[in-house]
Motif scaffolding. Structure first.
Motif, PDB file in Angstrom:
ATOM      1  N   PRO A  96       0.801  -1.224   0.000  1.00  0.00           N
ATOM      2  CA  PRO A  96       0.000   0.000   0.000  1.00  0.00           C
ATOM      3  C   PRO A  96       0.836   1.277   0.000  1.00  0.00           C
ATOM      4  CG  PRO A  96      -0.139  -1.112   2.128  1.00  0.00           C
ATOM      5  CD  PRO A  96       0.552  -2.046   1.203  1.00  0.00           C
ATOM      6  N   GLU A  97       2.070   1.195   0.514  1.00  0.00           N
ATOM      7  CA  GLU A  97       2.935   2.375   0.533  1.00  0.00           C
ATOM      8  C   GLU A  97       3.465   2.715  -0.859  1.00  0.00           C
ATOM      9  OE1 GLU A  97       3.146   3.993   3.322  1.00  0.00           O
ATOM     10  OE2 GLU A  97       2.163   2.432   4.516  1.00  0.00           O
ATOM     11  N   ARG A  98       3.278   1.786  -1.814  1.00  0.00           N
ATOM     12  CA  ARG A  98       3.752   1.995  -3.194  1.00  0.00           C
ATOM     13  C   ARG A  98       2.580   2.077  -4.176  1.00  0.00           C
ATOM     14  NH1 ARG A  98       8.184   4.035  -3.957  1.00  0.00           N
ATOM     15  NH2 ARG A  98       8.420   2.969  -5.964  1.00  0.00           N
ATOM     16  N   LEU A  99       1.392   2.329  -3.647  1.00  0.00           N
ATOM     17  CA  LEU A  99       0.176   2.391  -4.457  1.00  0.00           C
ATOM     18  C   LEU A  99      -0.441   3.777  -4.330  1.00  0.00           C
ATOM     19  CD1 LEU A  99      -2.161   1.042  -6.101  1.00  0.00           C
ATOM     20  CD2 LEU A  99      -3.121   0.324  -3.892  1.00  0.00           C
ATOM     21  N   GLY A 100      -0.754   4.402  -5.472  1.00  0.00           N
ATOM     22  CA  GLY A 100      -1.347   5.734  -5.472  1.00  0.00           C
ATOM     23  C   GLY A 100      -2.728   5.747  -6.090  1.00  0.00           C
ATOM     24  N   SER A 101      -3.475   6.804  -5.784  1.00  0.00           N
ATOM     25  CA  SER A 101      -4.808   7.021  -6.343  1.00  0.00           C
ATOM     26  C   SER A 101      -4.897   8.456  -6.866  1.00  0.00           C
ATOM     27  CB  SER A 101      -5.878   6.794  -5.273  1.00  0.00           C
ATOM     28  OG  SER A 101      -7.145   7.267  -5.705  1.00  0.00           O
ATOM     29  N   ILE A 102      -5.231   8.599  -8.150  1.00  0.00           N
ATOM     30  CA  ILE A 102      -5.408   9.931  -8.730  1.00  0.00           C
ATOM     31  C   ILE A 102      -6.655   9.873  -9.614  1.00  0.00           C
ATOM     32  CG2 ILE A 102      -4.360  11.846  -9.970  1.00  0.00           C
ATOM     33  CD1 ILE A 102      -1.648  10.557  -9.548  1.00  0.00           C
ATOM     34  N   VAL A 103      -7.770  10.278  -9.074  1.00  0.00           N
ATOM     35  CA  VAL A 103      -9.040  10.257  -9.810  1.00  0.00           C
ATOM     36  C   VAL A 103      -9.665  11.650  -9.704  1.00  0.00           C
ATOM     37  CG1 VAL A 103     -11.286   9.174 -10.078  1.00  0.00           C
ATOM     38  CG2 VAL A 103      -9.349   7.810  -9.270  1.00  0.00           C
ATOM     39  N   SER A 104      -9.881  12.270 -10.839  1.00  0.00           N
ATOM     40  CA  SER A 104     -10.315  13.664 -10.885  1.00  0.00           C
ATOM     41  C   SER A 104     -11.771  13.814 -11.279  1.00  0.00           C
ATOM     42  CB  SER A 104      -9.455  14.442 -11.884  1.00  0.00           C
ATOM     43  OG  SER A 104      -8.128  14.541 -11.440  1.00  0.00           O
ATOM     44  N   SER A 105     -12.300  14.992 -10.978  1.00  0.00           N
ATOM     45  CA  SER A 105     -13.614  15.400 -11.448  1.00  0.00           C
ATOM     46  C   SER A 105     -13.534  16.872 -11.812  1.00  0.00           C
ATOM     47  CB  SER A 105     -14.671  15.188 -10.359  1.00  0.00           C
ATOM     48  OG  SER A 105     -15.916  15.725 -10.755  1.00  0.00           O
ATOM     49  N   GLY A 106     -14.177  17.258 -12.891  1.00  0.00           N
ATOM     50  CA  GLY A 106     -14.140  18.655 -13.287  1.00  0.00           C
ATOM     51  C   GLY A 106     -15.019  19.532 -12.420  1.00  0.00           C
ATOM     52  N   ILE A 107     -16.126  18.980 -11.927  1.00  0.00           N
ATOM     53  CA  ILE A 107     -17.107  19.757 -11.171  1.00  0.00           C
ATOM     54  C   ILE A 107     -17.253  19.261  -9.741  1.00  0.00           C
ATOM     55  CG2 ILE A 107     -19.569  20.325 -11.018  1.00  0.00           C
ATOM     56  CD1 ILE A 107     -19.655  20.568 -14.009  1.00  0.00           C
ATOM     57  N   GLY A 108     -17.123  17.967  -9.515  1.00  0.00           N
ATOM     58  CA  GLY A 108     -17.276  17.423  -8.167  1.00  0.00           C
ATOM     59  C   GLY A 108     -18.713  17.042  -7.871  1.00  0.00           C
ATOM     60  N   GLY A 109     -19.061  17.047  -6.581  1.00  0.00           N
ATOM     61  CA  GLY A 109     -20.361  16.527  -6.154  1.00  0.00           C
ATOM     62  C   GLY A 109     -21.495  17.520  -6.297  1.00  0.00           C
ATOM     63  N   VAL A 110     -21.810  17.873  -7.539  1.00  0.00           N
ATOM     64  CA  VAL A 110     -22.837  18.891  -7.772  1.00  0.00           C
ATOM     65  C   VAL A 110     -24.218  18.428  -7.313  1.00  0.00           C
ATOM     66  CG1 VAL A 110     -23.236  18.176 -10.185  1.00  0.00           C
ATOM     67  CG2 VAL A 110     -23.733  20.531  -9.475  1.00  0.00           C
ATOM     68  N   TRP A 111     -24.531  17.148  -7.468  1.00  0.00           N
ATOM     69  CA  TRP A 111     -25.818  16.634  -6.999  1.00  0.00           C
ATOM     70  C   TRP A 111     -25.931  16.767  -5.483  1.00  0.00           C
ATOM     71  CZ3 TRP A 111     -30.394  15.286  -8.979  1.00  0.00           C
ATOM     72  CH2 TRP A 111     -30.485  15.089 -10.357  1.00  0.00           C
ATOM     73  N   THR A 112     -24.864  16.402  -4.778  1.00  0.00           N
ATOM     74  CA  THR A 112     -24.873  16.502  -3.322  1.00  0.00           C
ATOM     75  C   THR A 112     -25.012  17.953  -2.864  1.00  0.00           C
ATOM     76  OG1 THR A 112     -23.537  14.506  -3.042  1.00  0.00           O
ATOM     77  CG2 THR A 112     -23.495  16.098  -1.241  1.00  0.00           C
ATOM     78  N   LEU A 113     -24.246  18.833  -3.464  1.00  0.00           N
ATOM     79  CA  LEU A 113     -24.263  20.249  -3.081  1.00  0.00           C
ATOM     80  C   LEU A 113     -25.650  20.864  -3.260  1.00  0.00           C
ATOM     81  CD1 LEU A 113     -22.786  22.871  -2.272  1.00  0.00           C
ATOM     82  CD2 LEU A 113     -22.216  23.163  -4.691  1.00  0.00           C
ATOM     83  N   LEU A 114     -26.226  20.664  -4.435  1.00  0.00           N
ATOM     84  CA  LEU A 114     -27.493  21.322  -4.724  1.00  0.00           C
ATOM     85  C   LEU A 114     -28.660  20.665  -3.996  1.00  0.00           C
ATOM     86  CD1 LEU A 114     -26.844  22.075  -8.490  1.00  0.00           C
ATOM     87  CD2 LEU A 114     -26.743  23.654  -6.558  1.00  0.00           C
ATOM     88  N   THR A 115     -28.579  19.357  -3.775  1.00  0.00           N
ATOM     89  CA  THR A 115     -29.623  18.691  -2.995  1.00  0.00           C
ATOM     90  C   THR A 115     -29.580  19.167  -1.543  1.00  0.00           C
ATOM     91  OG1 THR A 115     -29.556  16.737  -4.419  1.00  0.00           O
ATOM     92  CG2 THR A 115     -30.501  16.455  -2.226  1.00  0.00           C
ATOM     93  N   ALA A 116     -28.367  19.361  -1.015  1.00  0.00           N
ATOM     94  CA  ALA A 116     -28.238  19.850   0.361  1.00  0.00           C
ATOM     95  C   ALA A 116     -28.789  21.269   0.494  1.00  0.00           C
ATOM     96  CB  ALA A 116     -26.773  19.801   0.799  1.00  0.00           C
ATOM     97  N   LEU A 129     -27.439  16.337   5.757  1.00  0.00           N
ATOM     98  CA  LEU A 129     -26.722  15.110   6.106  1.00  0.00           C
ATOM     99  C   LEU A 129     -25.314  15.405   6.622  1.00  0.00           C
ATOM    100  CD1 LEU A 129     -27.682  12.862   3.050  1.00  0.00           C
ATOM    101  CD2 LEU A 129     -28.639  12.776   5.356  1.00  0.00           C
ATOM    102  N   PRO A 130     -24.860  14.710   7.650  1.00  0.00           N
ATOM    103  CA  PRO A 130     -23.516  14.937   8.194  1.00  0.00           C
ATOM    104  C   PRO A 130     -22.396  14.675   7.190  1.00  0.00           C
ATOM    105  CG  PRO A 130     -24.849  13.664   9.734  1.00  0.00           C
ATOM    106  CD  PRO A 130     -25.631  13.747   8.458  1.00  0.00           C
ATOM    107  N   LEU A 131     -22.633  13.795   6.212  1.00  0.00           N
ATOM    108  CA  LEU A 131     -21.590  13.466   5.242  1.00  0.00           C
ATOM    109  C   LEU A 131     -21.599  14.377   4.019  1.00  0.00           C
ATOM    110  CD1 LEU A 131     -21.600   9.549   5.213  1.00  0.00           C
ATOM    111  CD2 LEU A 131     -19.776  11.052   6.013  1.00  0.00           C
ATOM    112  N   THR A 132     -22.351  15.475   4.073  1.00  0.00           N
ATOM    113  CA  THR A 132     -22.497  16.332   2.893  1.00  0.00           C
ATOM    114  C   THR A 132     -21.157  16.849   2.371  1.00  0.00           C
ATOM    115  OG1 THR A 132     -24.732  17.006   3.512  1.00  0.00           O
ATOM    116  CG2 THR A 132     -23.533  18.462   2.024  1.00  0.00           C
ATOM    117  N   VAL A 133     -20.316  17.379   3.236  1.00  0.00           N
ATOM    118  CA  VAL A 133     -19.035  17.922   2.770  1.00  0.00           C
ATOM    119  C   VAL A 133     -18.127  16.828   2.202  1.00  0.00           C
ATOM    120  CG1 VAL A 133     -16.898  19.078   3.472  1.00  0.00           C
ATOM    121  CG2 VAL A 133     -19.106  20.004   4.178  1.00  0.00           C
ATOM    122  N   PRO A 134     -17.929  15.696   2.894  1.00  0.00           N
ATOM    123  CA  PRO A 134     -17.115  14.636   2.278  1.00  0.00           C
ATOM    124  C   PRO A 134     -17.687  14.119   0.955  1.00  0.00           C
ATOM    125  CG  PRO A 134     -17.360  14.228   4.619  1.00  0.00           C
ATOM    126  CD  PRO A 134     -18.283  15.358   4.285  1.00  0.00           C
TER     127      PRO A 134
END
Length: 411
Positions: A96-116, A129-134
């Motif tokens: 795991p110390e030699r494994l990376g994650s790079i996954v992008s989004s141009g806009i992000g969680g727009v559904w979550t933001l606007l629903t909140a 919801l408490p998990l809105t920001v994450p």
């Protein structure tokens, strides 16, 4: 250090995995359709179609997973799980110390933001919801991928509008070459088929308004093109150092040979009219790959179907390749998928790798009258064979803000 592609994953408007998506692409099928909602009537949304997923994440993920993730992260997890399994890593011992994650989004969680926000207005702040920001943060998809696979070498999310997915793959390339990781799960995701983004893009005159012909609306390089078609989905590739891949006996699809990134510094949305930054990105990618223009057999173009943007890119490709452009097969796969924004460059990297693996350039559909200025050989309606021997392919991705990314893959 050589970098290779050992795994592919996607969920897209053409299929729920790589096999079904690639099959549909080779068949020249459109994933665009009329939306089954009342947005036009309720809000006056002027565009009533988009490229929606064939397989909703709710059919693949558990209910607890869908409840704690924005759709953009859900799509990323679906694609990442496929890519991980495809790379043969589910049964492998991975540090795991030699494994990376790079996954992008141009806009992000727009559904979550606007629903909140709707919740605040209609039911009060205490019901958010408490998990809105994450859920809404743009790094949420890469964070969840990192959590899923215990990727501790780094979790990153470069945000560069419609170039985000390609930039994530480029960053994964550099992460391995710098020695920070042996394996990187990288790509892009977007879930923005919502009335607000559609209305905003339409207000910019960026979207096609062919409501009476959704499947024919995305028509790159056609004289009647009138804007892009919004799509959704995710594309993920597993990048690995060649040494690490060989040591574990991994199947290799292709090599990622070069990366070129530039900025137009011209306008917040419009590309620089001469395409100098786009051409320079392609030139830098080939230079870094140690290749010449004669090595290029295929280009998967950014080609969104906008009246101005398509030909700027096409002229740049011709300028770079010169007379060799006559031997290069050009594909514009957004004609089938629509434009996945931050997921576009990643899905199109999957297409580029599959094209090299199968020696087949996918078609561009809906081009009934090609722009007379087009001076590159456009693959129309049916796939065409790529040559044998060592060949390279360029995947272009350009984004609002003047972001230009070119990736060079080879076999």
């Amino acid at each position: 250090m050589n970098v290779v592609v050992t795994g592919l994953g996607t969920t897209s408007p053409l299929g729920g995995d790589v096999a079904s998506t690639w099959e549909a692409a080779l068949a020249g099928r459109s994933g665009v359709r009329t939306l089954e909602n009342d947005w036009a009537e309720q809000y006056g949304v002027p565009v009533t179609f988009a490229g929606q997923l064939v397989v909703p994440p709710s059919e693949v993920l558990s209910r607890p997973e869908t409840k704690r993730m924005d759709p953009s992260a859900q799509m990323a997890i679906v694609a990442a799980r496929e890519a991980w399994a495809d790379a043969g890593l589910a049964e492998a011992e991975v540090d795991p110390e030699r494994l990376g994650s790079i996954v992008s989004s141009g806009i992000g969680g727009v559904w979550t933001l606007l629903t909140a926000w709707d919740t605040v207005k209609e039911r009060g702040a205490s019901r958010v919801l408490p998990l809105t920001v994450p859920m809404l943060m743009p790094n949420s998809p890469t964070a969840y991928v990192s959590l899923e696979f215990k990727a501790r070498a780094g979790a990153h999310a470069p945000v560069s509008a419609c170039a985000s997915g390609a930039e994530a793959i480029g960053m994964g390339f550099e992460m391995i070459q710098s020695g920070r990781a042996d394996i990187v799960i990288c790509g892009g995701t977007e879930a923005a088929i919502h009335p607000l983004p559609i209305s905003a893009f339409a207000a910019m005159q960026a979207l096609s308004k062919r409501n009476d012909d959704p499947q024919g609306a995305s028509r790159p390089y056609d004289v009647s093109r009138d804007g892009f078609v919004l799509g959704e989905g995710a594309g993920v590739v597993v990048l690995e150092s060649e040494e690490h891949a060989k040591a574990r006996g991994a199947r290799v699809y292709a090599s990622l040979l070069g990366l070129g990134m530039t900025a137009d510094a011209h306008h917040i949305a419009a590309p620089e009219p001469n395409g100098a930054g786009q051409t320079k990105a392609m030139e830098l990618a080939l230079e870094r790959a140690g290749l010449t223009t004669a090595d290029v057999a295929h280009v998967n173009a950014h080609a969104t179907s906008t009246p101005v943007g398509d030909m700027i890119e096409a002229r740049g490709i011709r300028s770079l390749l010169g007379s060799h452009a006559d031997q290069v097969l050009l594909s514009a796969t957004k004609s089938m998928t629509g434009h996945l924004l931050g997921g576009a460059g990643a899905l199109e990297s999957v297409f580029t790798v599959k094209a090299l693996e199968t020696r087949t350039a996918p078609p561009t559909i809906n081009v009934t009258e090609p722009d007379p200025e087009l001076q590159v050989d456009l693959v129309r309606d049916t796939p065409r064979a790529l040559p044998e021997g060592q060949i390279a392919a360029i995947n272009n991705s350009f984004g609002f803000g003047g972001h230009n990314v070119a990736l060079v893959f080879g076999v």
